[in-house]
Write an enzyme that holds these catalytic residues in place. Structure first.
Site, mmCIF file in Angstrom:
data_model
loop_
_atom_site.group_PDB
_atom_site.id
_atom_site.type_symbol
_atom_site.label_atom_id
_atom_site.label_comp_id
_atom_site.label_asym_id
_atom_site.label_seq_id
_atom_site.Cartn_x
_atom_site.Cartn_y
_atom_site.Cartn_z
ATOM 1 N N SER A 93 -53.681 -37.052 16.704
ATOM 2 C CA SER A 93 -53.780 -36.303 17.956
ATOM 3 C C SER A 93 -55.265 -36.142 18.267
ATOM 4 C CB SER A 93 -53.111 -34.942 17.777
ATOM 5 O OG SER A 93 -53.361 -34.115 18.894
ATOM 6 N N LYS A 142 -51.982 -40.016 20.097
ATOM 7 C CA LYS A 142 -51.707 -38.998 21.127
ATOM 8 C C LYS A 142 -53.029 -38.535 21.687
ATOM 9 C CE LYS A 142 -50.344 -34.216 20.471
ATOM 10 N NZ LYS A 142 -49.319 -33.338 19.854
ATOM 11 N N LYS A 171 -54.944 -35.711 24.311
ATOM 12 C CA LYS A 171 -54.770 -34.466 25.043
ATOM 13 C C LYS A 171 -55.207 -34.699 26.480
ATOM 14 C CE LYS A 171 -53.475 -31.734 21.641
ATOM 15 N NZ LYS A 171 -52.201 -30.982 21.645
ATOM 16 N N ASP A 219 -50.449 -35.257 25.726
ATOM 17 C CA ASP A 219 -49.998 -33.872 25.516
ATOM 18 C C ASP A 219 -50.821 -32.941 26.407
ATOM 19 O OD1 ASP A 219 -49.124 -31.428 24.574
ATOM 20 O OD2 ASP A 219 -49.747 -31.744 22.489
ATOM 21 N N GLU A 227 -45.956 -34.804 26.515
ATOM 22 C CA GLU A 227 -45.598 -33.604 25.759
ATOM 23 C C GLU A 227 -45.993 -32.350 26.538
ATOM 24 O OE1 GLU A 227 -47.162 -33.899 21.790
ATOM 25 O OE2 GLU A 227 -46.802 -31.783 21.327
ATOM 26 N N ASP A 285 -42.779 -29.119 23.006
ATOM 27 C CA ASP A 285 -43.455 -28.626 21.807
ATOM 28 C C ASP A 285 -43.379 -27.108 21.824
ATOM 29 O OD1 ASP A 285 -45.289 -27.764 19.883
ATOM 30 O OD2 ASP A 285 -46.972 -28.948 20.581
ATOM 31 N N LYS A 334 -41.988 -28.822 14.855
ATOM 32 C CA LYS A 334 -43.008 -28.271 13.950
ATOM 33 C C LYS A 334 -42.284 -27.236 13.115
ATOM 34 C CE LYS A 334 -47.043 -28.854 16.973
ATOM 35 N NZ LYS A 334 -47.954 -28.210 17.937
ATOM 36 N N GLY A 360 -47.934 -31.264 14.237
ATOM 37 C CA GLY A 360 -48.820 -30.633 13.269
ATOM 38 C C GLY A 360 -49.580 -29.521 13.952
HETATM 39 O O1 OSB Z 1 -50.006 -29.270 20.893
HETATM 40 O O2 OSB Z 1 -49.471 -30.415 19.213
HETATM 41 C C1 OSB Z 1 -50.192 -29.582 19.735
HETATM 42 C C2 OSB Z 1 -52.967 -28.609 17.300
HETATM 43 C C3 OSB Z 1 -53.003 -27.242 17.482
HETATM 44 C C4 OSB Z 1 -52.193 -26.666 18.414
HETATM 45 C C5 OSB Z 1 -51.314 -27.455 19.171
HETATM 46 C C6 OSB Z 1 -51.252 -28.826 18.968
HETATM 47 C C7 OSB Z 1 -52.123 -29.416 18.046
HETATM 48 C C8 OSB Z 1 -52.206 -30.851 17.843
HETATM 49 C C9 OSB Z 1 -52.790 -31.336 16.531
HETATM 50 O O3 OSB Z 1 -51.919 -31.660 18.684
HETATM 51 C C10 OSB Z 1 -51.782 -31.953 15.644
HETATM 52 C C11 OSB Z 1 -52.349 -32.202 14.252
HETATM 53 O O4 OSB Z 1 -53.198 -33.084 14.100
HETATM 54 O O5 OSB Z 1 -51.973 -31.486 13.319
HETATM 55 MG MG MG Z 2 -48.278 -30.324 21.537
#
Ligand code: OSB
Ligand code: MG
Length: 382
Positions: free
Chosen positions: A149, A175, A177, A202, A227, A252, A276, A304
């Protein structure tokens, strides 16, 4: 192979193990670079850890709440409060996990706090039985596919460079952001450079239904999914949006329980689930959601929360269970940290897979000198 429901039934019958001590420890582990999503930026991993000691056995749970309520309503401090005041009094060693799980229902919400305690108790159970967490969960895979991510970047070029590094490293899925004003150009730049990779975006709830037409422009990039485009607490408007998009919507942060997953799927608010375990109340609820997803033919992947090695290992074990049909957000330890508090670190093999840790419980051990170095608060509760 064991189905999630069979594993759940067996786990529900297991007795909650006894312990002599329970400690809450808050750590702050620096990130190599800050991690930004549409609603927050973090420059370290602040996590609440729960340690159980039973004779010579030590077990751990990591809370996925952030120090702030910018991703989800719970925080490290609210979770510690709820664990101490409302959850620990519900633990009666010897009672079946199924009954423990029912008792927890009296406490509404606070699923991250619940998962922390449940994770530690299940890690303790597995360590005492000398079996791995994955085995206890009915998992059979010995390795899982990786996914990364990537946080929001300064420019499309910078993002392309990050994706190049991730692809070269062997990640199975990338992924990125996105947020308003940092979306189409960024996705287009990555797609032009890498037309064939498994790519998704996401938004962490940055858009509203008024952006539906704009979001439909994501459709031309063959994303695996988008997402959480809309509010952190919504299913209904996501169902209206999904009807206007060809790109599948994945939820999510609006999923905190089996009931949430059932409503979201029934409404057509998501075609894919980001599961999660730390956000849905733990491993038992995760098995229930997996069973629902399998019977509803909804693909699932493990998200995660940039966890330390404690929570990262739990996510890896969970992904050995049937039903995880897509690569998740499980990356190498070194993607976030110069130094983590556990050994061994998570690394990718030459094919971009991650080996499931060996040994009892989560299979990782906390290195006390490193734990101490990053501890900012600790309290013996029991
Ligand atoms: O939206 O999935 C998410 C991290 C912190 C809060 C929200 C998210 C995330 C990640 C990181 O996308 C996922 C990871 O590398 O653990
Ligand atoms: Mg997310």
């Amino acid at each position: 192979m064991t189905s999630p429901s069979t594993a759940l039934a067996a786990l529900e019958k297991e007795a909650v193990p006894p312990f002599e001590h329970l400690d809450l420890v808050t750590v702050r582990i620096p990130f190599i670079t800050p991690f930004s999503i549409s609603s927050a930026t973090w420059d370290c991993k602040e996590a609440l850890l729960l340690r159980l000691s039973s004779g010579t056995v030590t077990a751990w749970g990591e809370c996925v709440a952030d120090p702030d309520p910018y991703y989800a309503p719970e925080t490290t401090v609210s979770a510690a409060h709820v664990i101490k005041r409302f959850l620990i009094p519900l633990v009666e060693p010897g009672m079946p996990f199924g009954e423990f799980s029912l008792r927890l229902k009296r406490v509404r919400g606070n699923s991250m706090a619940k998962a922390t305690l449940e994770n530690a108790l299940i890690d303790l159970l597995a360590r005492r039985q000398q079996v791995s967490l994955g085995t206890l969960l009915g998992g059979s895979r010995t390795k899982i596919p990786s996914g990364i991510s990537l946080g929001l970047q300064e420019s499309p070029n910078q993002l392309v460079r990050e994706v190049e590094t991730a692809v070269a490293r062997g990640y199975h899925r990338v992924k990125i952001k996105v947020k308003k004003g940092k979306d189409l150009e960024y996705i287009r730049a990555v797609r032009e450079r890498f037309p064939g990779i498994q790519l998704m975006a996401d938004a962490n709830g940055d858009y509203t239904l008024e952006d539906a037409r704009h979001l439909s422009r994501f459709d031309e990039f063959s994303l695996m999914m988008i997402e959480q485009p809309l509010s952190y607490s919504d299913f209904y408007e996501h169902s209206l949006l999904q009807a206007k998009l060809t790109t599948p919507i994945c939820l999510d942060e609006s999923i905190h329980s089996l009931e949430d997953a059932r409503s979201a799927i029934a409404l057509g608010g998501c075609r894919i689930l980001n599961l999660k375990q730390g956000r849905v109340g733990g491993l038992l609820e995760s098995l229930r959601i997996l069973e629902l997803a399998i019977s509803s033919r909804v693909p699932v992947w493990s998200g995660g929360m940039d966890e330390s090695g404690i929570g990262r290992a739990v996510n890896i074990h969970l992904q050995t269970v049937d039903g995880f049909t897509l690569p998740g957000d499980t990356s190498e330890t070194s993607r976030y940290f110069h130094e983590d508090i556990v050994d061994p670190p998570v690394v990718l093999d030459p094919d971009g897979y991650i080996d499931v840790p060996h040994g009892p419980g989560s299979g990782v051990s906390v290195v006390l000198s490193r734990l101490e170095k990053y501890t900012v608060e600790k309290e013996r509760v029991v």
